[in-house]
Design a protein around this motif. Structure first.
Motif, PDB file in Angstrom:
ATOM      1  N   LEU A   1       0.814  -1.222   0.000  1.00  0.00           N
ATOM      2  CA  LEU A   1       0.000   0.000   0.000  1.00  0.00           C
ATOM      3  C   LEU A   1       0.847   1.272   0.000  1.00  0.00           C
ATOM      4  O   LEU A   1       0.442   2.290  -0.557  1.00  0.00           O
ATOM      5  CB  LEU A   1      -0.920   0.008   1.225  1.00  0.00           C
ATOM      6  N   SER A   2       2.021   1.212   0.627  1.00  0.00           N
ATOM      7  CA  SER A   2       2.832   2.425   0.789  1.00  0.00           C
ATOM      8  C   SER A   2       3.919   2.578  -0.268  1.00  0.00           C
ATOM      9  O   SER A   2       4.455   3.674  -0.460  1.00  0.00           O
ATOM     10  CB  SER A   2       3.482   2.436   2.173  1.00  0.00           C
ATOM     11  N   GLY A   3       4.277   1.481  -0.931  1.00  0.00           N
ATOM     12  CA  GLY A   3       5.340   1.556  -1.924  1.00  0.00           C
ATOM     13  C   GLY A   3       6.732   1.456  -1.339  1.00  0.00           C
ATOM     14  O   GLY A   3       7.726   1.616  -2.050  1.00  0.00           O
ATOM     15  N   VAL A   4       6.821   1.178  -0.033  1.00  0.00           N
ATOM     16  CA  VAL A   4       8.111   0.985   0.633  1.00  0.00           C
ATOM     17  C   VAL A   4       8.305  -0.514   0.856  1.00  0.00           C
ATOM     18  O   VAL A   4       7.357  -1.236   1.143  1.00  0.00           O
ATOM     19  CB  VAL A   4       8.141   1.729   1.982  1.00  0.00           C
ATOM     20  N   SER A   5       9.517  -0.997   0.733  1.00  0.00           N
ATOM     21  CA  SER A   5       9.781  -2.432   0.871  1.00  0.00           C
ATOM     22  C   SER A   5       9.489  -2.903   2.295  1.00  0.00           C
ATOM     23  O   SER A   5       9.606  -2.121   3.249  1.00  0.00           O
ATOM     24  CB  SER A   5      11.229  -2.738   0.518  1.00  0.00           C
ATOM     25  N   PRO A   6       9.124  -4.190   2.476  1.00  0.00           N
ATOM     26  CA  PRO A   6       8.900  -4.717   3.825  1.00  0.00           C
ATOM     27  C   PRO A   6      10.119  -4.548   4.727  1.00  0.00           C
ATOM     28  O   PRO A   6       9.983  -4.211   5.904  1.00  0.00           O
ATOM     29  CB  PRO A   6       8.585  -6.199   3.581  1.00  0.00           C
TER      30      PRO A   6
ATOM     31  N   ASN B   1     -14.000   2.429   3.269  1.00  0.00           N
ATOM     32  CA  ASN B   1     -14.263   1.232   4.056  1.00  0.00           C
ATOM     33  C   ASN B   1     -15.737   0.875   3.859  1.00  0.00           C
ATOM     34  O   ASN B   1     -16.613   1.662   4.211  1.00  0.00           O
ATOM     35  CB  ASN B   1     -13.956   1.479   5.536  1.00  0.00           C
ATOM     36  N   VAL B   2     -16.021  -0.283   3.270  1.00  0.00           N
ATOM     37  CA  VAL B   2     -17.397  -0.611   2.895  1.00  0.00           C
ATOM     38  C   VAL B   2     -17.727  -2.045   3.266  1.00  0.00           C
ATOM     39  O   VAL B   2     -16.846  -2.907   3.326  1.00  0.00           O
ATOM     40  CB  VAL B   2     -17.628  -0.412   1.380  1.00  0.00           C
TER      41      VAL B   2
ATOM     42  N   GLU C   1      -8.734   3.169  -2.979  1.00  0.00           N
ATOM     43  CA  GLU C   1      -8.443   1.942  -2.244  1.00  0.00           C
ATOM     44  C   GLU C   1      -9.693   1.554  -1.453  1.00  0.00           C
ATOM     45  O   GLU C   1     -10.216   2.361  -0.683  1.00  0.00           O
ATOM     46  CB  GLU C   1      -7.265   2.141  -1.283  1.00  0.00           C
ATOM     47  N   VAL C   2     -10.179   0.345  -1.659  1.00  0.00           N
ATOM     48  CA  VAL C   2     -11.408  -0.110  -1.009  1.00  0.00           C
ATOM     49  C   VAL C   2     -11.091  -1.246  -0.050  1.00  0.00           C
ATOM     50  O   VAL C   2     -10.521  -2.268  -0.444  1.00  0.00           O
ATOM     51  CB  VAL C   2     -12.447  -0.582  -2.046  1.00  0.00           C
ATOM     52  N   THR C   3     -11.449  -1.058   1.222  1.00  0.00           N
ATOM     53  CA  THR C   3     -11.342  -2.108   2.226  1.00  0.00           C
ATOM     54  C   THR C   3     -12.736  -2.648   2.501  1.00  0.00           C
ATOM     55  O   THR C   3     -13.639  -1.881   2.855  1.00  0.00           O
ATOM     56  CB  THR C   3     -10.733  -1.572   3.537  1.00  0.00           C
ATOM     57  N   VAL C   4     -12.927  -3.939   2.300  1.00  0.00           N
ATOM     58  CA  VAL C   4     -14.238  -4.554   2.524  1.00  0.00           C
ATOM     59  C   VAL C   4     -14.270  -5.119   3.934  1.00  0.00           C
ATOM     60  O   VAL C   4     -13.469  -5.989   4.288  1.00  0.00           O
ATOM     61  CB  VAL C   4     -14.521  -5.666   1.492  1.00  0.00           C
ATOM     62  N   GLU C   5     -15.185  -4.604   4.742  1.00  0.00           N
ATOM     63  CA  GLU C   5     -15.249  -4.980   6.152  1.00  0.00           C
ATOM     64  C   GLU C   5     -16.675  -4.766   6.640  1.00  0.00           C
ATOM     65  O   GLU C   5     -17.230  -3.683   6.515  1.00  0.00           O
ATOM     66  CB  GLU C   5     -14.273  -4.116   6.955  1.00  0.00           C
TER      67      GLU C   5
ATOM     68  N   GLY D   1      -7.535   4.500   9.119  1.00  0.00           N
ATOM     69  CA  GLY D   1      -6.831   5.175   8.043  1.00  0.00           C
ATOM     70  C   GLY D   1      -7.662   5.387   6.800  1.00  0.00           C
ATOM     71  O   GLY D   1      -7.115   5.532   5.701  1.00  0.00           O
ATOM     72  N   CYS D   2      -8.987   5.428   6.947  1.00  0.00           N
ATOM     73  CA  CYS D   2      -9.880   5.598   5.797  1.00  0.00           C
ATOM     74  C   CYS D   2     -10.470   7.004   5.768  1.00  0.00           C
ATOM     75  O   CYS D   2     -10.627   7.657   6.808  1.00  0.00           O
ATOM     76  CB  CYS D   2     -11.005   4.571   5.847  1.00  0.00           C
ATOM     77  N   ASP D   3     -10.797   7.458   4.571  1.00  0.00           N
ATOM     78  CA  ASP D   3     -11.380   8.790   4.410  1.00  0.00           C
ATOM     79  C   ASP D   3     -12.892   8.772   4.609  1.00  0.00           C
ATOM     80  O   ASP D   3     -13.470   9.734   5.116  1.00  0.00           O
ATOM     81  CB  ASP D   3     -11.078   9.334   3.013  1.00  0.00           C
ATOM     82  N   ALA D   4     -13.537   7.709   4.168  1.00  0.00           N
ATOM     83  CA  ALA D   4     -15.000   7.632   4.230  1.00  0.00           C
ATOM     84  C   ALA D   4     -15.413   6.163   4.233  1.00  0.00           C
ATOM     85  O   ALA D   4     -14.619   5.259   3.951  1.00  0.00           O
ATOM     86  CB  ALA D   4     -15.623   8.359   3.036  1.00  0.00           C
ATOM     87  N   GLY D   5     -16.671   5.934   4.564  1.00  0.00           N
ATOM     88  CA  GLY D   5     -17.191   4.577   4.595  1.00  0.00           C
ATOM     89  C   GLY D   5     -18.603   4.532   4.056  1.00  0.00           C
ATOM     90  O   GLY D   5     -19.235   5.571   3.826  1.00  0.00           O
ATOM     91  N   ILE D   6     -19.089   3.338   3.845  1.00  0.00           N
ATOM     92  CA  ILE D   6     -20.490   3.129   3.471  1.00  0.00           C
ATOM     93  C   ILE D   6     -21.095   2.195   4.505  1.00  0.00           C
ATOM     94  O   ILE D   6     -20.554   1.128   4.782  1.00  0.00           O
ATOM     95  CB  ILE D   6     -20.623   2.515   2.062  1.00  0.00           C
TER      96      ILE D   6
END
Length: 304
Positions: free
Chosen positions: A24-29, A96-97, A123-127, A137-142
């Motif tokens: 997600l961040s583009g930085v290596s583990p 976050n939906v 970026e969609v997190t299903v929860e 860390g989400c901007d909005a949800g449904i």
């Protein structure tokens, strides 16, 4: 403290692991791991509990995230001001939906939104469980109105009226009979769903003001959202009765794979809402999405 180390810690804690955070961040583990260890060394306290399978904040780490989240949000808001100097809005929108919204509500809306704003990444997190947007860390949800967080702005998104539908394969009904009243479901095999919390929702029906609650049994219990397709396919295979969002079952009803039952008892419920914090600056991607949803809703309302 290095701001990048703090950001790395928050990213790993929110993602629940170094690999997901790296994606997600583009930085290596390894880069994230070094940053977190450096931060822990400077603070003199362990912030993350690490196992071979998971990463989770310690009590100290959770407290730090709670205090850091507003500060990081303010930093992101400050950088977002630069969006006003661009020709087109850009940035990342984190939603976050619940699973139902991801399947029923978002596809048609996101298709138009992404075409309109090609420089915005979503970026969609299903929860399905209740979450705190800012901590996640989400901007909005449904969510639906009974599960909205307090102190949030909520606007309609998607259809304003939905229904639960009950159905089974014709082969099952030919063998076991067609129920005429919801209580008859107690003598049938039913596909049940379970929330992440372990709760198994009761099936609810309504007709002419009469509400009936049914708690049927069956051979299959699935996690709502994650394995709902399995329940649908099992019902299509003729192994029992399913009770689910009408929109999810509609393709199978239209094709004849599933036959509707107890239709006069199908219960209506109000549609979902897009919700977001109202006490802070709206990031440009979120502002663009809110405006797009409002315009879509206004257009659909005028057409109806």
């Amino acid at each position: 403290m290095e701001i990048n180390d703090l950001a790395a810690f928050v990213a790993v804690a929110r993602a629940g692991g170094f690999r997901d955070a790296a994606r997600l961040s583009g930085v290596s583990p390894s880069g994230l791991s070094i940053a977190v260890r450096r931060l822990e060394s400077k603070l003199g306290v362990r912030l993350l509990n690490r196992t071979t399978r998971s990463v989770a904040p310690t009590e100290a780490g959770s407290l730090l995230i709670e205090r850091l989240a507003p500060a990081l949000a303010e930093m992101e808001a400050a950088l977002d001001v630069l969006n006003g100097f661009r020709d087109r809005p850009a940035g990342t929108l984190k939603l976050n939906v619940p699973a139902g919204a991801a399947r029923i509500i978002l596809p048609s809306i996101l298709a138009g939104f992404l075409k309109t704003y090609p420089d915005i990444r979503v970026e969609v997190t299903v929860e399905d469980s209740f979450v705190d947007l800012l901590s996640a860390g989400c901007d909005a949800g449904i969510r639906y109105d009974e599960r909205l967080e307090k102190d949030m702005i909520a606007i309609p998104i998607g259809p304003r009226v939905q229904r639960f539908a009950t159905a089974a394969a014709p082969s099952y009904l030919d063998t076991h009979g067609r129920p005429q009243h919801p209580r008859e479901l107690l003598s049938h095999v039913c596909m049940r769903g379970q929330f992440a919390s372990g709760t198994i929702p009761i099936w609810e029906f309504e007709r002419d003001g009469e509400v009936v609650h049914v708690d049927p049994s069956g051979q299959l219990l699935v996690r709502l959202g994650a394995a709902i397709d399995l329940a649908i396919k099992t019902a299509v295979a003729g192994l029992g009765i399913i009770h689910l969002y009408e929109d999810m079952l509609r393709p199978h009803l239209d094709s004849g794979e599933l036959e509707p039952i107890l239709e006069p008892w199908w219960q209506n419920f109000s549609g979902p809402f897009l919700y977001y914090p109202g006490h802070r600056h709206l990031p440009t991607p979120l502002r663009a999405f809110v405006d797009f949803v409002k315009e879509s809703h206004a257009s659909n309302t005028s057409l109806s």
